[in-house]
Scaffold this active site. Sequence first.
Site, mmCIF file in Angstrom:
data_model
loop_
_atom_site.group_PDB
_atom_site.id
_atom_site.type_symbol
_atom_site.label_atom_id
_atom_site.label_comp_id
_atom_site.label_asym_id
_atom_site.label_seq_id
_atom_site.Cartn_x
_atom_site.Cartn_y
_atom_site.Cartn_z
ATOM 1 C CB CYS A 104 -1.780 -6.801 2.282
ATOM 2 S SG CYS A 104 -0.949 -8.317 2.833
ATOM 3 C CD GLU B 155 1.976 -1.236 5.326
ATOM 4 O OE1 GLU B 155 2.985 -0.801 4.714
ATOM 5 O OE2 GLU B 155 1.069 -1.861 4.790
#
Length: 271
Positions: A2, A114
Amino acid sequence: MCGRYASSRRPEDLAGIFEIEKWEPEETLEPDYNVAPTKEVYAVLDRPLKDADDKRPVRQLRKLKWGLVPSWSKTPEGAARMINARAETVHEKPSYRRAFATRRCILPADGYFEWVTGKGERDLEVEGKKKRPRKQPYFVLPADGSVFAMAGLYEFWRDRTLPDDHPQAWWATCSVITTEAESSPLAVAPGDGPHTLAEIHPRMPLMLTPDRWDSWLDPARTDPDDLRGLLEPPPAGLMRAYPVSTAVSNVRNNSPELLKELEGPEEGTLF
């Protein structure tokens, strides 16, 4: 992993969702649609109030800096590299094991970003042989629009170069716990793109479903073996993902437009 996420909910909303008992209006953060390492973020935690006679844990909404600094560190250098802790090893790594035992938190988010890359490069990244180039960004979030409750850790670090009454004498920092990305189909997948989270990236933030919130935040639970049971991934099929503008790749960009769903990957990007 993350490395970026979005957090736009107001403190009043988070207070209702997480049953917050204490938060300071002066710690209010502006909506952030491109949260990057070293930024200040909201964290939900259970901890006794400072200088209070009642030592019971109180559910609080606190402002922490993303990038954990262990209490034993001589300097805060390296915090930007400690934004993620792996669920598989968090109980044994020196930088995280003390926080895992007694200082766990929830980092509320709308979802996380992402960047997709090709399978060959992903395999090399998993093996630690190559850092992948960023390509088409995707936004990953709960399919039902609920809060994305990321499992986190927090720490306090004392800057010994400053006097006790200095406002920056103490640092409060945090890290996101990550786990292996789901290989089951997404609840809602883009028509032209990845159909599982594992196709986007091999890691993902560990999402805590509401039935685990109290147990995760409970500071009385300190047994590592007991706590590791809370690190199980959530049930499959709760997430959706969609392509967003490559503008999110620049940390200076920060607006709701970054969360706008595109019909397909931008021209010149790859899946």
